[in-house]
Design a protein around this motif. Structure first.
Motif, PDB file in Angstrom:
ATOM      1  N   ILE A  22      81.214  50.314  62.636  1.00  0.00           N
ATOM      2  CA  ILE A  22      80.956  49.911  64.026  1.00  0.00           C
ATOM      3  C   ILE A  22      81.765  50.767  64.984  1.00  0.00           C
ATOM      4  O   ILE A  22      81.253  51.247  66.011  1.00  0.00           O
ATOM      5  CB  ILE A  22      81.278  48.408  64.210  1.00  0.00           C
ATOM      6  N   SER A  25      80.212  54.168  65.177  1.00  0.00           N
ATOM      7  CA  SER A  25      78.944  54.121  65.908  1.00  0.00           C
ATOM      8  C   SER A  25      79.193  54.034  67.407  1.00  0.00           C
ATOM      9  O   SER A  25      78.447  54.611  68.200  1.00  0.00           O
ATOM     10  CB  SER A  25      78.106  52.936  65.444  1.00  0.00           C
ATOM     11  N   PHE A 265      61.214  50.531  72.939  1.00  0.00           N
ATOM     12  CA  PHE A 265      62.049  50.266  71.772  1.00  0.00           C
ATOM     13  C   PHE A 265      62.326  48.773  71.631  1.00  0.00           C
ATOM     14  O   PHE A 265      62.246  48.213  70.532  1.00  0.00           O
ATOM     15  CB  PHE A 265      63.357  51.044  71.914  1.00  0.00           C
TER      16      PHE A 265
ATOM     17  N   ALA B 117      76.645  43.476  61.049  1.00  0.00           N
ATOM     18  CA  ALA B 117      76.001  44.103  62.215  1.00  0.00           C
ATOM     19  C   ALA B 117      75.024  45.197  61.806  1.00  0.00           C
ATOM     20  O   ALA B 117      74.924  46.230  62.444  1.00  0.00           O
ATOM     21  CB  ALA B 117      77.032  44.655  63.183  1.00  0.00           C
ATOM     22  N   ARG B 118      74.291  44.955  60.711  1.00  0.00           N
ATOM     23  CA  ARG B 118      73.363  45.964  60.222  1.00  0.00           C
ATOM     24  C   ARG B 118      72.264  46.274  61.238  1.00  0.00           C
ATOM     25  O   ARG B 118      71.912  47.415  61.464  1.00  0.00           O
ATOM     26  CB  ARG B 118      72.740  45.471  58.916  1.00  0.00           C
ATOM     27  N   TYR B 120      72.335  45.965  64.511  1.00  0.00           N
ATOM     28  CA  TYR B 120      72.899  46.739  65.619  1.00  0.00           C
ATOM     29  C   TYR B 120      73.042  48.201  65.215  1.00  0.00           C
ATOM     30  O   TYR B 120      72.664  49.110  65.962  1.00  0.00           O
ATOM     31  CB  TYR B 120      74.248  46.156  66.021  1.00  0.00           C
ATOM     32  N   LEU B 121      73.592  48.433  64.011  1.00  0.00           N
ATOM     33  CA  LEU B 121      73.838  49.810  63.584  1.00  0.00           C
ATOM     34  C   LEU B 121      72.525  50.588  63.439  1.00  0.00           C
ATOM     35  O   LEU B 121      72.413  51.735  63.874  1.00  0.00           O
ATOM     36  CB  LEU B 121      74.604  49.819  62.257  1.00  0.00           C
ATOM     37  N   ARG B 122      71.512  49.929  62.844  1.00  0.00           N
ATOM     38  CA  ARG B 122      70.229  50.614  62.701  1.00  0.00           C
ATOM     39  C   ARG B 122      69.660  50.995  64.065  1.00  0.00           C
ATOM     40  O   ARG B 122      69.180  52.100  64.269  1.00  0.00           O
ATOM     41  CB  ARG B 122      69.232  49.714  61.967  1.00  0.00           C
ATOM     42  N   SER B 123      69.718  50.050  65.018  1.00  0.00           N
ATOM     43  CA  SER B 123      69.164  50.314  66.348  1.00  0.00           C
ATOM     44  C   SER B 123      69.875  51.477  67.012  1.00  0.00           C
ATOM     45  O   SER B 123      69.257  52.372  67.584  1.00  0.00           O
ATOM     46  CB  SER B 123      69.296  49.093  67.246  1.00  0.00           C
TER      47      SER B 123
END
Lengths: 283, 308
Positions: A22, A25, A265, B117-118, B120-123
């Protein structure tokens, strides 16, 4: 979800890995977008610092008005042009490619090999720029919006035909036969029976291609030059030279043209993912 | 009894009639359906493509053309600026394609695992794919500003003085390639996720039961079975990388000098300068480069896949 779980199940490691993911990212993907938003609302002087500081004052409305008004409301004209271009070319692609993909899948003939070859060439071969301009000029379509619409259709057809052909294969032929027995002609069969059944793949094609056409920069640059019929991507490029000292306006413009894809999106994430992977796996 | 004796009779009568009606009297699948697509595609794509083969051999002003043989191609491979564009195209395509394969696979493995938070990360990884290339290019041009940019600002905090990403000839092409990867890795990840999810879960469980570590499961099960995804990512990103124009034009315009020019930007520059024949020769060179790399490669990769 039956997904592969390669990462270890131990909770401590899972949490550590998630935290790192996180954090990375945010640094790599979120900060650039946050930077766009922050710079877009700053005043002119502060935006020139190019840093990540919190804005002294929020000038959302002023910056918005200023960027819209710039060069005689060019951005408004550009949004209209881009909308017309996107709607018309995507509508054309969907109808033409659905018809072609339907017959290509249903009717086995000796031409199929050639047609498939042409479809794949359309995906691989880079379009020849100046000869295309030459053809458009002969047709009187150079520097016109209809000309650009036809160009976008021609270059987008291949991808759409592949998707439609694959989807038509899942529609049982018995349906065609039933419709024919009920007296449907070729057009009735296609438009009344088949086309409505293609809805899910049509949504995918519309979403993927409208994002592609809306974001297209190269084709408008070559085939629709001139300020009065600029598309949004061209205004961005032109504004760059004009606003080289007004970063707040430049980034407000970037922010504005990022909104349509963002809406797409948010609402059509699933269809976009379906279209991009299914089209890709075939490729 | 009666029903069984009647049915075959009916069928034998009806079947030939129906097939005769389908094949001779009435075809519901009309070749006219190809016509509109065929006209647009031929006039605006096939004709220019074939015309380019001729016009690349001429000195051309759109109104008249003078045949000059292979002069344009000779120029293309003699002029240092143009040769640079050719080699840069290859470097750019290989670097972006290779990075997208590696990073896409790693991200896909991460994003199919049990991670917080998979969604969120993909997006967040995928969203840049949908954003305007010009917008991304201009944003990163600002972020990569050598004195005031955010990237060098962050590096100087750690004590590194970053290079002029886009102004240093050594770095310009690679910086643009890095932004290309930033923008495009989401698509590669998406394709890999689709590939990994389609691997039957039993294979991975079986490997676990046999005592395979995470790395061995990845190396022996996931990697070989996501081969179709790898082929797709390589082919797609090579085609995209070889043809790439928007991002380079938005960020460096081929500069400084011509150190980050690629074939597509050379085509545009020659077109702007009015050298239409030379520009078209660039198109033909690009066309040949793309097909010469992509066709054999996809044939090779797909053949290997069948062998397994």
């Amino acid at each position: 979800m039956s997904t592969a779980e390669l990462v270890n199940h131990r909770p401590a490691r899972k949490w550590a890995l998630s935290a790192v993911a996180i954090l990375v990212s945010i640094v790599v993907f979120v900060i650039p977008f946050a930077f766009i938003v922050l710079t877009a609302v700053k005043d002119r002087q502060q935006s020139a610092d190019l840093n990540f500081a919190w804005p002294h004052q929020f000038r959302i409305v002023q910056n918005f008005v200023e960027v819209v008004k710039a060069r005689d409301y060019m951005l408004v004209i550009a949004f209209i042009n881009s909308t017309v271009l996107t709607v018309a070319s995507v509508a054309g692609m969907v109808i033409l490619a659905a018809m072609a993909g339907f017959v290509l899948q249903r009717r086995k003939s000796r031409w199929n090999g050639l047609i498939n070859f042409l479809v794949l060439s359309g995906l691989i071969i880079p379009p020849a720029v100046v000869p295309t301009i030459w053809v458009l000029q002969k047709l009187g379509l150079f520097k016109t919006l209809p000309g650009l619409i036809l160009i976008e259709i021609a270059f987008g057809l291949s991808f759409c035909v592949l998707l439609f052909r694959a989807f038509v294969a899942t529609i049982p032929r018995e349906l065609d036969e039933a419709a024919v027995i009920d007296g449907a002609g070729p057009f009735g069969l296609f438009f009344r029976v088949i086309f409505p059944l293609l809805r899910s793949v049509i949504v995918t094609v519309v979403v993927v291609q409208s994002v592609a056409v809306f974001n297209d920069f190269t084709n408008p640059l070559y085939f629709l030059p001139g300020d009065q019929n600029a598309t949004v991507q061209l205004t961005l490029y032109n504004f760059n030279s004009q606003f080289s000292t007004q970063y707040n306006l430049l980034f407000m413009n970037i922010l504005l043209i990022t909104i349509p894809p963002l809406i797409m999106f948010l609402f059509f994430n699933r269809q976009i993912v379906a279209g991009m992977t299914s089209g890709a796996i075939k490729g | 009894m009666t029903t069984t004796s009647v049915k075959p009779q009916e069928r034998s009568k009806a079947a030939p009639a129906a097939s005769a009606a389908g094949s001779k009297v009435y075809r519901p699948y009309s070749n006219w359906f190809f016509l509109p697509s065929a006209i647009i595609y031929s006039v605006l794509f096939l004709v220019p493509t074939f015309a380019s083969l001729y016009f690349s051999l001429t000195r051309w002003s759109l109104f008249d053309s003078k045949f000059v043989g292979l002069d344009n191609f000779k120029l293309f491979f003699q002029e240092p600026a143009l040769v640079k564009g050719f080699t840069n195209t290859l470097i750019y395509a290989v670097v972006t394609s290779g990075s997208k394969v590696v990073l896409g696979l790693l991200l896909a493995v991460l994003l199919t695992s049990q991670i917080v938070a998979r969604g969120y990360l993909r997006s967040v990884v995928f969203f840049p794919v949908l954003v305007s290339t010009i917008g991304v290019g201009l944003t990163f041009t600002v972020l990569m500003n050598p004195e005031r940019g955010l990237i060098n600002g962050a590096l100087s905090v750690v004590g590194i003085s970053g290079p002029g990403w886009l102004t240093d000839p050594k770095w310009a092409l690679l910086s643009v390639a890095a932004v290309d990867v930033w923008k495009g890795v989401g698509l590669a990840t998406l394709i890999y996720i689709a590939g990994i999810v389609s691997i039957p879960r039993e294979y991975i469980e079986a490997a676990r039961v046999d005592g395979a570590s995470s790395w061995e499961t990845f190396r022996r099960v996931v990697l070989p079975l996501s081969r179709p995804a790898t082929v797709t990512v390589i082919i797609l990103s090579l085609i995209g990388g070889l043809r790439s124009f928007d991002l380079i034009w938005a960020m460096t315009q081929g500069g400084p000098g011509f150190t980050s020019d690629v074939i597509a930007s050379v085509i545009y520059k020659q077109y702007q300068a009015g050298f239409y024949g030379l520009s078209t020769a660039g198109n033909v060179v690009l066309f040949i480069t793309v097909t010469a790399i992509v066709l054999p490669l996809s044939w090779f990769l797909n053949r290997k896949e069948v062998d397994m």
